[in-house]
Design a protein around this motif. Structure first.
Motif, short mmCIF file in Angstrom:
data_model
loop_
_atom_site.label_atom_id
_atom_site.label_comp_id
_atom_site.label_asym_id
_atom_site.label_seq_id
_atom_site.Cartn_x
_atom_site.Cartn_y
_atom_site.Cartn_z
N TYR A 215 -33.24 37.63 -5.96
CA TYR A 215 -32.03 37.24 -6.69
C TYR A 215 -30.98 36.68 -5.72
O TYR A 215 -30.39 35.62 -5.97
N THR A 216 -30.76 37.38 -4.62
CA THR A 216 -29.78 36.92 -3.63
C THR A 216 -30.19 35.59 -3.03
O THR A 216 -29.36 34.67 -2.87
N ALA A 217 -31.48 35.47 -2.68
CA ALA A 217 -31.97 34.21 -2.11
C ALA A 217 -31.82 33.06 -3.10
O ALA A 217 -31.53 31.92 -2.71
N SER A 218 -31.98 33.34 -4.39
CA SER A 218 -31.86 32.29 -5.40
C SER A 218 -30.41 31.86 -5.59
O SER A 218 -30.14 30.70 -5.91
N ILE A 219 -29.46 32.78 -5.41
CA ILE A 219 -28.04 32.39 -5.43
C ILE A 219 -27.78 31.39 -4.30
O ILE A 219 -27.14 30.35 -4.50
N LEU A 220 -28.27 31.72 -3.11
CA LEU A 220 -28.09 30.81 -1.97
C LEU A 220 -28.79 29.48 -2.20
O LEU A 220 -28.31 28.43 -1.77
N TYR A 221 -29.93 29.53 -2.86
CA TYR A 221 -30.66 28.31 -3.20
C TYR A 221 -29.81 27.41 -4.09
O TYR A 221 -29.66 26.20 -3.85
N GLY A 222 -29.24 28.00 -5.14
CA GLY A 222 -28.39 27.22 -6.04
C GLY A 222 -27.15 26.70 -5.35
O GLY A 222 -26.70 25.58 -5.61
N TYR A 223 -26.58 27.51 -4.47
CA TYR A 223 -25.40 27.11 -3.70
C TYR A 223 -25.73 25.89 -2.84
O TYR A 223 -24.96 24.92 -2.78
N PHE A 224 -26.87 25.92 -2.19
CA PHE A 224 -27.27 24.78 -1.36
C PHE A 224 -27.52 23.54 -2.20
O PHE A 224 -27.15 22.43 -1.81
N LEU A 225 -28.18 23.71 -3.32
CA LEU A 225 -28.51 22.57 -4.16
C LEU A 225 -27.27 21.77 -4.54
O LEU A 225 -27.28 20.54 -4.56
N LYS A 226 -26.20 22.47 -4.86
CA LYS A 226 -24.97 21.79 -5.23
C LYS A 226 -24.42 21.01 -4.05
O LYS A 226 -24.02 19.85 -4.17
N SER A 227 -24.40 21.63 -2.89
CA SER A 227 -23.88 20.97 -1.69
C SER A 227 -24.73 19.76 -1.32
O SER A 227 -24.22 18.68 -1.04
N ALA A 228 -26.06 19.95 -1.34
CA ALA A 228 -26.96 18.87 -0.97
C ALA A 228 -26.87 17.70 -1.94
O ALA A 228 -26.92 16.54 -1.55
N THR A 229 -26.71 18.00 -3.22
CA THR A 229 -26.62 16.94 -4.22
C THR A 229 -25.38 16.08 -4.02
O THR A 229 -25.44 14.86 -4.11
N LEU A 230 -24.25 16.72 -3.78
CA LEU A 230 -23.02 15.96 -3.57
C LEU A 230 -23.12 15.07 -2.34
O LEU A 230 -22.64 13.93 -2.34
N ARG A 231 -23.75 15.59 -1.30
CA ARG A 231 -23.95 14.78 -0.09
C ARG A 231 -24.87 13.60 -0.39
O ARG A 231 -24.66 12.48 0.08
N HIS A 232 -25.92 13.87 -1.17
CA HIS A 232 -26.86 12.82 -1.55
C HIS A 232 -26.16 11.74 -2.37
O HIS A 232 -26.33 10.53 -2.12
N GLN A 233 -25.35 12.16 -3.33
CA GLN A 233 -24.63 11.20 -4.15
C GLN A 233 -23.66 10.37 -3.33
O GLN A 233 -23.52 9.16 -3.54
N LEU A 234 -23.00 11.01 -2.37
CA LEU A 234 -22.06 10.30 -1.53
C LEU A 234 -22.76 9.26 -0.66
O LEU A 234 -22.33 8.11 -0.56
N GLU A 235 -23.87 9.65 -0.05
CA GLU A 235 -24.61 8.70 0.79
C GLU A 235 -25.15 7.54 -0.04
O GLU A 235 -25.13 6.38 0.41
N CYS A 236 -25.65 7.83 -1.22
CA CYS A 236 -26.16 6.76 -2.09
C CYS A 236 -25.03 5.79 -2.48
O CYS A 236 -25.22 4.58 -2.49
N SER A 237 -23.86 6.35 -2.78
CA SER A 237 -22.72 5.51 -3.16
C SER A 237 -22.29 4.62 -2.00
O SER A 237 -22.02 3.43 -2.18
N LEU A 238 -22.23 5.19 -0.82
CA LEU A 238 -21.84 4.41 0.35
C LEU A 238 -22.88 3.34 0.67
O LEU A 238 -22.54 2.22 1.06
N SER A 239 -24.16 3.69 0.49
CA SER A 239 -25.22 2.72 0.75
C SER A 239 -25.15 1.56 -0.24
O SER A 239 -25.26 0.39 0.13
N ASP A 240 -24.94 1.90 -1.54
CA ASP A 240 -24.83 0.85 -2.55
C ASP A 240 -23.62 -0.04 -2.29
O ASP A 240 -23.67 -1.26 -2.48
N LEU A 241 -22.53 0.57 -1.84
CA LEU A 241 -21.33 -0.20 -1.55
C LEU A 241 -21.56 -1.16 -0.41
O LEU A 241 -21.12 -2.31 -0.44
#
Length: 370
Positions: A215-241
């Motif tokens: 359960y604890t590891a899965s909380i950290l998993y979800g926490y990372f997913l949010k952070s990684a996704t925002l970084r991914h979206q930012l890099e994609c946006s900058l690349s498209d720009l």
């Protein structure tokens, strides 16, 4: 266990209190209302959250109990009340620190230093309660009650959690993230991704202590997913720009959304595969993975620990429970969602009440290795 990490879609920002003329001002006199608030009682003594705030972690501060009451009795005022409580905490802490500095060298220096220490300790408890209530509110928005203390859900050694709420818990994630989350769930509970309904209701045995770690590891998993996704979206946006403007773009240096940028370049995104979250994350080095999975604040780290202890208890033994794969899946999906909401809550709260940086990585490393 699948160690790849994934993402969550952004949640709407909560209203903030700024000044007497700015947008987002909280006109709710929370301290006066708090004294008149009626704190809700716990639900029935069974594994059924019902309509009350039957969360495993009970608020320890006046702020937490007040927000619990507002959420039940004046839900439309909840965000304003939370913003006001955060502002009050920040102001009180700042005042205590200012008095300590002004009294430096005087006969009252020791007294004001002690007052500032006590204020900081109390504020830590209060702000964690506020963060927890904000997370609870996000669960209530998708109509998912938090699983109560597991001791209330175990009968004759069998653990059963109902309703499953799989669809609601999965609905907060993007398609790319959900694909990775399903693989994570399958890996930690030992059930294939495309399992049948019959498989979900089959039973298995698991140590309660191990389930708490999952359960604890899965909380950290979800926490990372949010952070990684925002970084991914930012890099994609900058690349498209860059592609649209046909000129180079300098990537930000240093931490962004709690993580530093990996070594990927805008040109790498010309490869369509790297546009997908799975391939993007696969390019992370171990250091980046560890840094992004680590809660940025002490308050977030403490909240993860307290939630797990409140849910599973302090047992250190090897108690084994019989449960269904459906119940295991419910717990893991809830934990991933908790991590997602924790990331958003931490980001919001830190903008009003400055949180402490988390320098203790040992627990996160241990949990992430499960």
């Amino acid at each position: 266990m699948d160690t790849r990490l994934s993402h969550q879609i952004s949640l709407p920002l909560l209203p903030t209190r700024r000044d007497s003329k700015g947008f987002g001002v909280c006109a709710l006199p929370s301290r006066r209302l708090r004294s008149a608030a009626v704190v809700a009682t716990a639900g029935a003594s069974r594994c059924d959250p019902g309509s009350s705030l039957n969360a495993p972690l009970e608020p320890r501060s006046a702020q937490g109990r007040f927000l619990s009451s507002v959420l039940q009795n004046k839900r439309q005022l909840f965000h304003f009340a939370a913003a006001d409580e955060l502002k009050q905490l920040a102001d009180d802490r700042e005042s205590a620190v200012s008095r300590k500095l002004l009294s430096s060298g005087s006969d009252e220096a020791c007294l004001h230093r002690r007052i500032a220490q006590l204020k900081e300790h109390y504020s830590q408890i209060a702000v964690q309660d506020i963060m927890y209530m904000l997370i609870f509110y996000k669960f209530s928005e998708i109509r998912v009650p938090l699983v109560p203390k597991l001791s209330r859900c175990i009968y004759n050694g069998r653990l059963e959690i109902w309703p499953s709420k799989d669809w609601e818990l999965e609905s907060i994630h993007s398609i790319d993230a959900l694909e990775l989350i399903k693989e994570h769930v399958s890996a930690v509970i030992g059930l294939r991704v495309n399992s049948s309904v019959t498989d979900n209701w089959a039973t298995t045995q698991i140590q309660k202590l191990h389930l708490g770690r999952v359960y604890t590891a899965s909380i950290l998993y979800g926490y990372f997913l949010k952070s990684a996704t925002l970084r991914h979206q930012l890099e994609c946006s900058l690349s498209d720009l860059q592609i649209n403007q046909q000129r180079p773009i300098q990537f930000p240096k240093g931490p962004v959304f709690g993580c530093s940028f990996p070594t990927s370049t805008p040109q790498a995104f010309e490869n369509r595969e790297l546009k997908h979250l799975r391939h993007y994350i696969s390019g992370f080095n171990p250091e980046t993975l560890q840094r992004c999975a680590k809660p940025r604040s002490e308050e977030a780290r403490n909240l993860i620990e307290k939630q797990s202890i409140a849910l599973f208890g302090q047992e250190k033994g090897d108690e084994v429970v019989v449960t269904s794969f459906s119940s295991l899946k419910r717990l893991v999906l809830e934990a991933v969602a908790f991590g997602t909401f924790l990331w958003d809550t931490e980001e919001y709260v830190d903008g009003v009440y400055k949180l402490k940086e988390n320098d203790n990585a040992e627990e996160e490393e241990e949990s992430s290795s499960i």
